[in-house]
Design an enzyme around this catalytic site. Sequence first.
Site, PDB file in Angstrom:
ATOM      1  N   GLY A 191       0.970  -1.028  -0.071  1.00  0.00           N
ATOM      2  CA  GLY A 191       0.132   0.099   0.012  1.00  0.00           C
ATOM      3  C   GLY A 191       1.128   1.014   0.016  1.00  0.00           C
ATOM      4  O   GLY A 191       1.690   1.291   0.864  1.00  0.00           O
ATOM      5  N   ALA A 192       0.684   2.222  -1.047  1.00  0.00           N
ATOM      6  CA  ALA A 192       1.525   3.328  -1.239  1.00  0.00           C
ATOM      7  C   ALA A 192       1.891   4.170   0.083  1.00  0.00           C
ATOM      8  O   ALA A 192       3.161   4.260   0.320  1.00  0.00           O
ATOM      9  CB  ALA A 192       0.754   4.239  -2.262  1.00  0.00           C
ATOM     10  N   LYS A 218      -3.923  -0.496  -8.126  1.00  0.00           N
ATOM     11  CA  LYS A 218      -3.964  -1.812  -8.296  1.00  0.00           C
ATOM     12  C   LYS A 218      -4.740  -2.284  -9.738  1.00  0.00           C
ATOM     13  O   LYS A 218      -5.720  -1.795  -9.991  1.00  0.00           O
ATOM     14  CB  LYS A 218      -4.698  -2.411  -7.158  1.00  0.00           C
ATOM     15  CG  LYS A 218      -4.941  -3.922  -7.191  1.00  0.00           C
ATOM     16  CD  LYS A 218      -3.346  -4.943  -7.571  1.00  0.00           C
ATOM     17  CE  LYS A 218      -2.321  -4.500  -6.227  1.00  0.00           C
ATOM     18  NZ  LYS A 218      -1.107  -4.899  -6.618  1.00  0.00           N
ATOM     19  N   ASP A 230      -1.253   4.438  -6.214  1.00  0.00           N
ATOM     20  CA  ASP A 230       0.058   4.294  -5.921  1.00  0.00           C
ATOM     21  C   ASP A 230       0.698   5.657  -6.482  1.00  0.00           C
ATOM     22  O   ASP A 230       1.828   5.979  -5.928  1.00  0.00           O
ATOM     23  CB  ASP A 230       0.678   3.246  -6.652  1.00  0.00           C
ATOM     24  CG  ASP A 230       0.195   2.161  -5.786  1.00  0.00           C
ATOM     25  OD1 ASP A 230      -1.021   1.720  -5.794  1.00  0.00           O
ATOM     26  OD2 ASP A 230       1.170   1.683  -4.978  1.00  0.00           O
TER      27      ASP A 230
HETATM   28  O1  MRU Z   1       0.306  -4.247  -4.448  1.00  0.00           O
HETATM   29  P1  MRU Z   1      -0.167  -3.437  -3.289  1.00  0.00           P
HETATM   30  O2  MRU Z   1      -0.925  -4.117  -2.457  1.00  0.00           O
HETATM   31  O3  MRU Z   1       0.839  -2.616  -2.869  1.00  0.00           O
HETATM   32  O4  MRU Z   1      -1.294  -2.509  -4.149  1.00  0.00           O
HETATM   33  C1  MRU Z   1      -1.608  -1.545  -3.300  1.00  0.00           C
HETATM   34  C2  MRU Z   1      -3.040  -0.330  -4.227  1.00  0.00           C
HETATM   35  O5  MRU Z   1      -2.783  -0.570  -5.185  1.00  0.00           O
HETATM   36  C3  MRU Z   1      -3.549   0.543  -3.130  1.00  0.00           C
HETATM   37  O6  MRU Z   1      -4.806   0.815  -3.648  1.00  0.00           O
HETATM   38  C4  MRU Z   1      -2.641   1.643  -3.239  1.00  0.00           C
HETATM   39  O7  MRU Z   1      -1.347   1.433  -2.759  1.00  0.00           O
HETATM   40  C5  MRU Z   1      -3.300   2.757  -2.388  1.00  0.00           C
HETATM   41  S1  MRU Z   1      -3.258   2.427  -0.644  1.00  0.00           S
HETATM   42  C6  MRU Z   1      -3.979   3.569   0.356  1.00  0.00           C
END
Ligand code: MRU
Length: 338
Positions: free
Chosen positions: A48-49, A243, A233
């Site tokens: 998660g970002a 995602k 992200d």
């Molecule tokens: O591969 P991940 O689980 O790190 O992907 C995370 C996402 O795509 C989230 O939607 C994004 O990071 C926003 S989190 C607030």
Amino acid sequence: MERTLWWDGPLDRLRLIDQTLLPGRYESIPIPDIDALVEAIQSLRVRGAPALGVAGAYGVALAARTADSGCYLENVGGLAKRVRSARPTAVNLAWGVDRALAAIGETTAPDEVAAVTLAEAERIADGDIATNRALGAQGAALLPDDATVLTHCNAGALACVGWGTALGVVRSAVEAGKRVRVIACETRPLLQGARLTAFELQRDGIPVTVCPDSAGAELMREGGIDAVIVGADRVTRDAVFNKVGTYAHAIAAKHHGIPFYVAAPTSSLDPFLSGAEVEIEERGRSEVACLCGTPTVPDGVPVRNPAFDLTPINLVTAVITERGVFRDPKELFAAWRS
Ligand code: MRU
């Protein structure tokens, strides 16, 4: 809910909830060095970002404690670089590393470098929760009193230090007395929606239903979805990266006249780039070609596994940030500069 990652004082090391164990086990693991941190980031123990941004900053504090003493600052920089490039798409990771490195300034003594980098990482971690609270309040005002929200992946407390971005909007709306139900798309192939979004909402007593990613458009056609809210992200001047699967939900939402909101802190904004310049992480074959250890794709058949996708900004109704709700990207980036 506890923090997703934090500095373990007695250990003088980073500690984080291992998200690969959820929903079965909610357990934290120590991160003793940069090898362990890079592994945890790449295997999505922490993900998660916003959480990656904080992990990046704590990574610099970790580097300050574990770097060899000969050419000390150079070694800290080398370790920080490894953390910075552990995953390419979330701009927050580089942002967190760079902020903690900048805190070093003219400091050279290892003890002092260790202290200033940790202090900066703690500031960023505390700031994450405050930011998400502010962002949540901005977004909550957009939802009707009785709302069903479709979301993708996990942009919740587990993707941040706490509260969440997309799920922070939901939490803030519930806190304000609104009745909000969430449809969590399962999020193939690593199931962040089914495993993590469902886990944390159930734990908070917020009604949540899981559906296959491919059911999103059908649920919108049936008429039960009031808004789509996702995290990001990276938001460039012309696109949102989130995602993989987000783009399809955005197209379906546009088709059905449903607002499509992106909830992202300003640390996820990257106005200097266009979408075409951003690297989308391509992950390994086994995530797609195996289900619970059983092969699901014939040997010899190639797979594609992009972890993120690009949603053109014109499909986004508004970007919800801690500094306001922006329907016009120009105003969004003007607010970022100010
Ligand atoms: O591969 P991940 O689980 O790190 O992907 C995370 C996402 O795509 C989230 O939607 C994004 O990071 C926003 S989190 C607030």
